[in-house]
Write a protein that holds these residues in place. Structure first.
Motif, PDB file in Angstrom:
ATOM      1  N   GLU A  23      -5.250   9.303 -37.183  1.00 55.30           N
ATOM      2  CA  GLU A  23      -5.173   9.995 -35.889  1.00 55.30           C
ATOM      3  C   GLU A  23      -4.218  11.183 -35.958  1.00 55.30           C
ATOM      4  O   GLU A  23      -4.499  12.252 -35.412  1.00 55.30           O
ATOM      5  N   SER A  27      -5.473  14.991 -35.371  1.00 58.45           N
ATOM      6  CA  SER A  27      -4.874  15.794 -34.297  1.00 58.45           C
ATOM      7  C   SER A  27      -4.204  17.054 -34.849  1.00 58.45           C
ATOM      8  O   SER A  27      -4.224  18.101 -34.195  1.00 58.45           O
ATOM      9  N   ARG A  30      -7.027  19.460 -35.403  1.00 54.67           N
ATOM     10  CA  ARG A  30      -7.523  19.956 -34.119  1.00 54.67           C
ATOM     11  C   ARG A  30      -6.582  21.001 -33.538  1.00 54.67           C
ATOM     12  O   ARG A  30      -7.027  21.993 -32.991  1.00 54.67           O
ATOM     13  N   ARG A  31      -5.285  20.711 -33.596  1.00 54.37           N
ATOM     14  CA  ARG A  31      -4.303  21.657 -33.047  1.00 54.37           C
ATOM     15  C   ARG A  31      -4.372  22.994 -33.763  1.00 54.37           C
ATOM     16  O   ARG A  31      -4.216  24.051 -33.167  1.00 54.37           O
ATOM     17  N   LYS A  34      -7.559  24.806 -32.542  1.00 52.66           N
ATOM     18  CA  LYS A  34      -7.803  24.790 -31.104  1.00 52.66           C
ATOM     19  C   LYS A  34      -7.916  26.188 -30.511  1.00 52.66           C
ATOM     20  O   LYS A  34      -8.831  26.484 -29.750  1.00 52.66           O
ATOM     21  N   ILE A  90      -4.247  17.538 -22.407  1.00 50.18           N
ATOM     22  CA  ILE A  90      -5.238  16.922 -23.290  1.00 50.18           C
ATOM     23  C   ILE A  90      -6.603  17.529 -22.995  1.00 50.18           C
ATOM     24  O   ILE A  90      -6.952  17.767 -21.846  1.00 50.18           O
TER      25      ILE A  90
END
Length: 168
Positions: A23, A27, A30-31, A34, A90
């Motif tokens: 996870e 993440s 993704r960050r 983004k 989020i």
């Protein structure tokens, strides 16, 4: 303790640690991507012929009101969770987060009842009540605490950056 239970607890701990590491890695990826993906989505929508105001309102995440029609206490709780999700930044909708919390509550309650049955306790109303309360605490309470922390961290960042933006 029974060696089987110890082995089961060790396997659960290994699974949880692998899950947390995966996870964190996902993440982080993704960050990193983004900002570029949101800009690309906006540009694709504008290129597709949508008006800029419609694109802006569509991409804005702080639109509330999906739980305004729920009655009483349930509506207030759902609106509070929705505000926490928006404040935390989020990207998931509040409905998905609440569904995940409900599933986690049920899973934790079932796990507690199975563990109690394996340990030799009889399943009665008191045990079911205890399992449900502990399931709600772990399945909904912990995510709400995490959402609250994320929201307060985000607010602190905004407060730290606000004087800088005034200087510009």
């Amino acid at each position: 303790m029974n060696p089987t239970i110890i082995r089961l607890l060790i396997l659960v701990a290994i699974f949880a640690s692998v899950f947390v590491v995966a996870e964190i890695a996902v993440s982080a990826l993704r960050r990193r991507n983004k900002g570029a993906s949101s800009i690309n989505k906006r540009l694709r929508m504008i290129e597709g012929g949508m008006d800029r105001e419609i694109v802006t309102s569509h991409l804005r995440k702080s639109q509330t009101g999906s739980f305004n029609n729920l009655p009483g206490l349930i509506g207030r709780i759902a609106q509070g969770i929705e505000r926490s999700v928006i404040a935390s930044g989020i990207a998931m909708p509040a409905q998905q987060i609440m569904l995940a919390m409900a599933l986690a509550c049920a899973v934790f309650a079932v796990i507690i009842m199975i563990a109690a049955a394996v340990s030799g306790y009889t399943i009665n109303l008191g045990l079911v009540q205890l399992a449900v309360v502990l399931g709600v605490c772990m399945g909904a309470g912990i995510p709400l605490i995490i959402l609250s922390r994320m929201a307060s961290t985000r607010r602190k960042k905004m407060q730290e950056q606000f004087p800088v933006s005034l200087d510009i």
